[in-house]
Design a protein around this motif. Sequence first.
Motif, PDB file in Angstrom:
ATOM      1  N   VAL A   1     107.386 -25.499  24.074  1.00 15.80           N
ATOM      2  CA  VAL A   1     106.624 -24.246  23.962  1.00 15.80           C
ATOM      3  C   VAL A   1     106.257 -23.776  25.369  1.00 15.80           C
ATOM      4  O   VAL A   1     105.570 -24.477  26.106  1.00 15.80           O
ATOM      5  N   GLY A   2     106.720 -22.585  25.744  1.00 16.98           N
ATOM      6  CA  GLY A   2     106.543 -22.107  27.118  1.00 16.98           C
ATOM      7  C   GLY A   2     107.591 -22.747  28.011  1.00 16.98           C
ATOM      8  O   GLY A   2     107.285 -23.383  29.017  1.00 16.98           O
ATOM      9  N   CYS A   3     108.851 -22.533  27.642  1.00 12.67           N
ATOM     10  CA  CYS A   3     109.953 -23.292  28.283  1.00 12.67           C
ATOM     11  C   CYS A   3     110.194 -22.883  29.739  1.00 12.67           C
ATOM     12  O   CYS A   3     110.760 -23.668  30.505  1.00 12.67           O
ATOM     13  N   GLY A   4     109.778 -21.664  30.148  1.00 13.21           N
ATOM     14  CA  GLY A   4     110.011 -21.246  31.539  1.00 13.21           C
ATOM     15  C   GLY A   4     111.487 -21.356  31.884  1.00 13.21           C
ATOM     16  O   GLY A   4     112.349 -20.795  31.210  1.00 13.21           O
TER      17      GLY A   4
ATOM     18  N   CYS B   1     114.479 -19.541  21.408  1.00 16.86           N
ATOM     19  CA  CYS B   1     113.911 -18.898  20.230  1.00 16.86           C
ATOM     20  C   CYS B   1     112.771 -17.980  20.661  1.00 16.86           C
ATOM     21  O   CYS B   1     111.877 -18.401  21.397  1.00 16.86           O
ATOM     22  N   ASP B   2     112.842 -16.742  20.225  1.00 16.14           N
ATOM     23  CA  ASP B   2     111.788 -15.772  20.529  1.00 16.14           C
ATOM     24  C   ASP B   2     110.686 -15.937  19.484  1.00 16.14           C
ATOM     25  O   ASP B   2     110.819 -15.451  18.374  1.00 16.14           O
ATOM     26  N   GLY B   3     109.656 -16.678  19.814  1.00 16.63           N
ATOM     27  CA  GLY B   3     108.609 -17.016  18.845  1.00 16.63           C
ATOM     28  C   GLY B   3     108.776 -18.457  18.396  1.00 16.63           C
ATOM     29  O   GLY B   3     109.849 -19.043  18.531  1.00 16.63           O
ATOM     30  N   LEU B   4     107.697 -19.035  17.894  1.00 17.40           N
ATOM     31  CA  LEU B   4     107.743 -20.443  17.486  1.00 17.40           C
ATOM     32  C   LEU B   4     108.665 -20.614  16.293  1.00 17.40           C
ATOM     33  O   LEU B   4     108.501 -19.919  15.286  1.00 17.40           O
TER      34      LEU B   4
ATOM     35  N   VAL C   1     114.717 -27.165  21.508  1.00 18.48           N
ATOM     36  CA  VAL C   1     114.544 -25.730  21.269  1.00 18.48           C
ATOM     37  C   VAL C   1     113.447 -25.256  22.226  1.00 18.48           C
ATOM     38  O   VAL C   1     112.356 -25.819  22.255  1.00 18.48           O
ATOM     39  N   GLY C   2     113.753 -24.226  23.006  1.00 20.01           N
ATOM     40  CA  GLY C   2     112.774 -23.664  23.931  1.00 20.01           C
ATOM     41  C   GLY C   2     112.306 -22.310  23.448  1.00 20.01           C
ATOM     42  O   GLY C   2     113.109 -21.503  22.954  1.00 20.01           O
ATOM     43  N   THR C   3     111.014 -22.059  23.606  1.00 21.84           N
ATOM     44  CA  THR C   3     110.477 -20.749  23.252  1.00 21.84           C
ATOM     45  C   THR C   3     109.506 -20.303  24.341  1.00 21.84           C
ATOM     46  O   THR C   3     108.901 -21.143  25.023  1.00 21.84           O
ATOM     47  N   ASP C   4     109.395 -19.015  24.522  1.00 20.83           N
ATOM     48  CA  ASP C   4     108.519 -18.496  25.583  1.00 20.83           C
ATOM     49  C   ASP C   4     108.166 -17.049  25.256  1.00 20.83           C
ATOM     50  O   ASP C   4     108.965 -16.334  24.627  1.00 20.83           O
ATOM     51  N   ILE C   5     106.994 -16.615  25.684  1.00 20.37           N
ATOM     52  CA  ILE C   5     106.611 -15.215  25.480  1.00 20.37           C
ATOM     53  C   ILE C   5     107.300 -14.305  26.495  1.00 20.37           C
ATOM     54  O   ILE C   5     107.285 -13.088  26.342  1.00 20.37           O
ATOM     55  N   ASP C   6     107.881 -14.879  27.540  1.00 24.98           N
ATOM     56  CA  ASP C   6     108.546 -14.093  28.585  1.00 24.98           C
ATOM     57  C   ASP C   6     110.062 -14.094  28.325  1.00 24.98           C
ATOM     58  O   ASP C   6     110.700 -15.148  28.410  1.00 24.98           O
ATOM     59  N   PRO C   7     110.643 -12.934  28.033  1.00 24.57           N
ATOM     60  CA  PRO C   7     112.083 -12.902  27.740  1.00 24.57           C
ATOM     61  C   PRO C   7     112.931 -13.448  28.899  1.00 24.57           C
ATOM     62  O   PRO C   7     113.985 -14.048  28.665  1.00 24.57           O
ATOM     63  N   ALA C   8     112.465 -13.268  30.146  1.00 30.15           N
ATOM     64  CA  ALA C   8     113.229 -13.783  31.298  1.00 30.15           C
ATOM     65  C   ALA C   8     113.343 -15.303  31.242  1.00 30.15           C
ATOM     66  O   ALA C   8     114.343 -15.881  31.702  1.00 30.15           O
TER      67      ALA C   8
ATOM     68  N   ILE D   1     100.970 -25.544  16.859  1.00 32.12           N
ATOM     69  CA  ILE D   1     101.673 -26.694  17.458  1.00 32.12           C
ATOM     70  C   ILE D   1     101.531 -27.916  16.543  1.00 32.12           C
ATOM     71  O   ILE D   1     102.506 -28.600  16.238  1.00 32.12           O
ATOM     72  N   ARG D   2     100.321 -28.180  16.073  1.00 30.49           N
ATOM     73  CA  ARG D   2     100.078 -29.327  15.175  1.00 30.49           C
ATOM     74  C   ARG D   2     100.999 -29.272  13.952  1.00 30.49           C
ATOM     75  O   ARG D   2     101.543 -30.276  13.519  1.00 30.49           O
ATOM     76  N   GLU D   3     101.121 -28.052  13.409  1.00 32.46           N
ATOM     77  CA  GLU D   3     101.943 -27.828  12.212  1.00 32.46           C
ATOM     78  C   GLU D   3     103.407 -28.201  12.431  1.00 32.46           C
ATOM     79  O   GLU D   3     104.122 -28.466  11.488  1.00 32.46           O
TER      80      GLU D   3
END
Length: 260
Positions: free
Chosen positions: A142-145, A187-190, A161-168, A214-216
Amino acid sequence: MLVAVAVRDADTGAAARALEALGAPVGSRQALSPGRSLLLAAPGPAPAEPVVAALRAAGWRAVARPVGGGHLAAWRAHTAPVVIEGRLCVCFPWAEFDRASAPPAVEVDPGPSFGTGAHPSTRLLLVEIARRARPGQRVLDVGCGSGVLSLAAARLGAGAVGTDIDPAALVATAANAEWNGLEVDVCDGLPPGRFEIVVANIGADQLVALAPAIRERVAAAGWIGLSGISPAQVSRVAAAFGGGGEVRRDEEWAALVLPG
Ligand SMILES: C[S@@+](CC[C@H](N)C(=O)[O-])C[C@H]1O[C@@H](n2cnc3c(N)ncnc32)[C@H](O)[C@@H]1O
């Protein structure tokens, strides 16, 4: 400064033509690893930075690199690989070192995203991944940068699987996975589902906000690695995740490792 471009050997001709067109003909080529080379080019009296910028805009892994002397020594120290637990190392694609005598490498061009492997908040989670990740496990980053944590997990045989709020960051992660020949989904979103490992180096406020989500997503026998927090913030983050866990420290940074 010289222009340094890390290339697949198959792309050497195209990179040389791109350099030539920008007024920086290739002066030398050194092997980095099987199938990968570093091209060094001198832009004459012109500065290297605009050439680097043009190359990077065209998708090449290019940087400005000192010609020699103390500046080059400092550059090589700055680009030295970060070795994690003797199990893997993280480096730039253009890092000049003998990869054959180092642990398996993850090569990261962060571009505008965060994550070279050198920052303590990243290192804390790289160490946990290196100690605990097993082939076949599923990892959510989460927040893969730059994708550095996903790539490390994938290098050890996990499915990341990486996800981030920043498309870059999603673009950087996909490009770095491709360069390393590793499969990492972005993945765009969790994403839905459960993962044996969930790592998040996103800072205390974001961790607290995302705690239920995250817990889920962590499997019952899995673990969560949370980073980007100061020692003073640990108890607040731990409380948001239900308490407990083990604290790790690296310089002025802390990480929290919790069971699933
Ligand atoms: C400190 S960087 C970590 C990058 C990399 N994972 C590492 O460990 O070096 C934090 C990343 O988290 C992303 N981020 C911040 N808040 C987020 C959120 N709520 N959900 C997903 N990503 C987030 C940022 O865009 C940034 O790319």
